[in-house]
Design an enzyme around this catalytic site. Structure first.
Site, PDB file in Angstrom:
ATOM      1  N   ALA A  22       0.874  -1.179   0.000  1.00 36.44           N
ATOM      2  CA  ALA A  22       0.000   0.000   0.000  1.00 36.44           C
ATOM      3  C   ALA A  22       0.904   1.219   0.000  1.00 36.44           C
ATOM      4  CB  ALA A  22      -0.870  -0.023   1.242  1.00 36.44           C
TER       5      ALA A  22
ATOM      6  N   GLY B 204       0.502  -4.928   0.936  1.00 33.42           N
ATOM      7  CA  GLY B 204      -0.684  -4.970   0.073  1.00 33.42           C
ATOM      8  C   GLY B 204      -0.433  -5.655  -1.259  1.00 33.42           C
TER       9      GLY B 204
ATOM     10  N   GLU C 127      -0.790  -9.219  -0.490  1.00 29.17           N
ATOM     11  CA  GLU C 127      -2.219  -9.418  -0.202  1.00 29.17           C
ATOM     12  C   GLU C 127      -3.027  -9.432  -1.507  1.00 29.17           C
ATOM     13  OE1 GLU C 127      -2.085  -6.205   2.736  1.00 29.17           O
ATOM     14  OE2 GLU C 127      -3.044  -7.577   4.153  1.00 29.17           O
TER      15      GLU C 127
ATOM     16  N   GLU D  73       4.446  -5.292   7.429  1.00 29.77           N
ATOM     17  CA  GLU D  73       3.712  -4.222   8.119  1.00 29.77           C
ATOM     18  C   GLU D  73       4.156  -3.970   9.546  1.00 29.77           C
ATOM     19  OE1 GLU D  73       2.353  -6.423   6.082  1.00 29.77           O
ATOM     20  OE2 GLU D  73       0.914  -5.437   4.777  1.00 29.77           O
TER      21      GLU D  73
HETATM   22  N1  COA Z   1       4.599   3.096  -0.589  1.00 31.84           N
HETATM   23  C1  COA Z   1       4.997   4.244  -1.150  1.00 31.84           C
HETATM   24  N2  COA Z   1       6.123   4.378  -1.876  1.00 31.84           N
HETATM   25  C2  COA Z   1       6.865   3.271  -2.062  1.00 31.84           C
HETATM   26  C3  COA Z   1       6.517   2.022  -1.511  1.00 31.84           C
HETATM   27  C4  COA Z   1       5.321   1.960  -0.746  1.00 31.84           C
HETATM   28  N3  COA Z   1       4.888   0.822  -0.205  1.00 31.84           N
HETATM   29  N4  COA Z   1       7.482   1.124  -1.841  1.00 31.84           N
HETATM   30  C5  COA Z   1       8.380   1.774  -2.593  1.00 31.84           C
HETATM   31  N5  COA Z   1       8.010   3.067  -2.726  1.00 31.84           N
HETATM   32  C6  COA Z   1       8.723   4.133  -3.449  1.00 31.84           C
HETATM   33  C7  COA Z   1       9.922   4.645  -2.677  1.00 31.84           C
HETATM   34  O1  COA Z   1       9.534   5.597  -1.705  1.00 31.84           O
HETATM   35  C8  COA Z   1      10.757   5.237  -3.790  1.00 31.84           C
HETATM   36  O2  COA Z   1      10.178   6.485  -4.155  1.00 31.84           O
HETATM   37  P1  COA Z   1      11.145   7.774  -4.397  1.00 31.84           P
HETATM   38  O3  COA Z   1      12.059   7.351  -5.514  1.00 31.84           O
HETATM   39  O4  COA Z   1      10.178   8.843  -4.787  1.00 31.84           O
HETATM   40  O5  COA Z   1      11.862   7.991  -3.109  1.00 31.84           O
HETATM   41  C9  COA Z   1      10.490   4.279  -4.948  1.00 31.84           C
HETATM   42  O6  COA Z   1       9.267   3.612  -4.642  1.00 31.84           O
HETATM   43  C10 COA Z   1      11.584   3.243  -5.128  1.00 31.84           C
HETATM   44  O7  COA Z   1      11.737   2.545  -3.907  1.00 31.84           O
HETATM   45  P2  COA Z   1      13.143   2.378  -3.150  1.00 31.84           P
HETATM   46  O8  COA Z   1      12.859   2.146  -1.708  1.00 31.84           O
HETATM   47  O9  COA Z   1      14.054   3.505  -3.509  1.00 31.84           O
HETATM   48  O10 COA Z   1      13.691   1.047  -3.845  1.00 31.84           O
HETATM   49  P3  COA Z   1      14.745   0.011  -3.230  1.00 31.84           P
HETATM   50  O11 COA Z   1      15.124  -0.894  -4.343  1.00 31.84           O
HETATM   51  O12 COA Z   1      15.812   0.712  -2.491  1.00 31.84           O
HETATM   52  O13 COA Z   1      13.899  -0.842  -2.139  1.00 31.84           O
HETATM   53  C11 COA Z   1      11.965  -2.041  -1.313  1.00 31.84           C
HETATM   54  C12 COA Z   1      12.838  -1.660  -2.550  1.00 31.84           C
HETATM   55  C13 COA Z   1      10.749  -2.783  -1.856  1.00 31.84           C
HETATM   56  C14 COA Z   1      12.760  -2.942  -0.392  1.00 31.84           C
HETATM   57  C15 COA Z   1      11.546  -0.752  -0.587  1.00 31.84           C
HETATM   58  O14 COA Z   1      10.997   0.161  -1.526  1.00 31.84           O
HETATM   59  C16 COA Z   1      10.524  -0.954   0.503  1.00 31.84           C
HETATM   60  O15 COA Z   1      10.842  -1.441   1.575  1.00 31.84           O
HETATM   61  N6  COA Z   1       9.255  -0.557   0.255  1.00 31.84           N
HETATM   62  C17 COA Z   1       8.196  -0.600   1.245  1.00 31.84           C
HETATM   63  C18 COA Z   1       7.708  -2.022   1.431  1.00 31.84           C
HETATM   64  C19 COA Z   1       6.637  -2.075   2.503  1.00 31.84           C
HETATM   65  O16 COA Z   1       6.889  -1.868   3.676  1.00 31.84           O
HETATM   66  N7  COA Z   1       5.402  -2.379   2.081  1.00 31.84           N
HETATM   67  C20 COA Z   1       4.300  -2.527   2.979  1.00 31.84           C
HETATM   68  C21 COA Z   1       3.496  -1.288   3.052  1.00 31.84           C
HETATM   69  S1  COA Z   1       2.176  -1.457   4.185  1.00 31.84           S
END
Ligand code: COA
Length: 261
Positions: free
Chosen positions: A67, A113, A116, A136
């Site tokens: 999400a 999400g 999910e 989460e």
């Molecule tokens: N919500 C909003 N933005 C998200 C996102 C999310 N769940 N997951 C990734 N993004 C965005 C990042 O903020 C970044 O945006 P920016 O370039 O404007 O800063 C972009 O997507 C790229 O992500 P980034 O984190 O730079 O990539 P990465 O390769 O370093 O890491 C992940 C990849 C998937 C490990 C990392 O993005 C992450 O942990 N995301 C969140 C996962 C999460 O907790 N999901 C559950 C949500 S309830």
């Protein structure tokens, strides 16, 4: 012509490929994306020519990375509850109960999400770069789009507890050994593999498939006796044109050509 901000739809040969298209945000599910997914899935489900739906993410990195955290970071208790309730109704329960089979083609990160969403689809195929998890609790929240219910159903309670408590990720092969995904392919083969499965599904009776989805899902509805639902759905099949065609074709030693009624 594509009318959506965050979704691409490609319909071909009875198959609708619905691609979540926010690659710069790793296809994170914001409000617009959830609403557009609802609309596109509804349109595909109502289209008698569409026999199978594939849901995937754009780019090579992510299916859906969760999400959109930026949208709910300042939510109150009430807003948090509403976010989960609305999302479950509009997308996750909606997709699970569609009559048209929905395959998740998990092409990269499927987190929160995103996992999910994949779990709400009827089954999942992953490419070998995919990583799955429900992170989460690392954000101080719990899965709110059905993850605490669907993950234990798919992988068992102990594994679900571990995945949710550690907030860790598993790779595609581990996901397959857990029964979370059915097959693992290379990245290039993911969509062709799903399309082949879709073609196989399309040759069968869409009316019977819809009845099978209802009967299988009944097993997971509290207070519903799935065996009774199966008996009723089984009986109803005998009144369909597809049943007449399927049994007649078998007896005439030819391939069935189902009218889908
Ligand atoms: N919500 C909003 N933005 C998200 C996102 C999310 N769940 N997951 C990734 N993004 C965005 C990042 O903020 C970044 O945006 P920016 O370039 O404007 O800063 C972009 O997507 C790229 O992500 P980034 O984190 O730079 O990539 P990465 O390769 O370093 O890491 C992940 C990849 C998937 C490990 C990392 O993005 C992450 O942990 N995301 C969140 C996962 C999460 O907790 N999901 C559950 C949500 S309830």
């Amino acid at each position: 012509m594509n009318y959506y901000e965050n979704i691409l739809v490609s319909n071909n040969n009875g198959l609708s490929v619905i691609t979540i298209n926010r690659p710069n945000k790793l296809n994170a599910l914001n409000k617009t994306t959830i609403e557009e997914l609802h609309q596109t899935l509804k349109i595909a489900d109502n289209d008698a020519d569409i026999k199978v739906i594939i849901v995937t993410g754009s780019g090579e990195k992510a299916f859906v990375a969760g999400a959109d955290i930026s949208e709910f970071a300042d939510f109150s208790v009430e807003e948090g509850g509403k976010l989960a309730a609305k999302g479950q109704k509009l997308l996750f329960d909606f997709i699970e109960n569609l009559s048209t089979p929905v395959i998740a083609a998990v092409n990269g990160f499927a987190l929160g999400g995103g996992l999910e969403l994949a779990m709400a689809c009827h089954f999942r195929i992953a490419s070998n770069n995919a990583k799955m998890g429900l992170p989460e609790v690392s954000l101080g929240v719990i899965p709110g789009y059905g993850g605490t219910q669907r993950l234990p159903n798919l992988v068992g309670k102990g594994r679900a507890m571990e995945m949710i408590m550690t907030a860790g990720m598993i790779d595609a092969n581990q996901a397959m050994s857990y029964g979370l995904v059915n097959h693992v392919t290379s990245q290039e083969e993911l969509l062709p593999f799903c399309e082949k499965l879709a073609q196989k599904i399309s040759r069968n009776s869409s009316v019977a498939i819809a009845a099978a989805i209802r009967a299988i899902n009944a097993n997971y509805i509290d207070g519903t006796n799935g065996f009774e639902v199966e008996i009723e759905e089984f009986g109803n099949c005998f009144g369909t044109e597809d049943f007449t065609e399927g049994t007649t074709a078998f007896l005439q030693k030819r391939k069935a050509d189902f009218p889908g009624r």
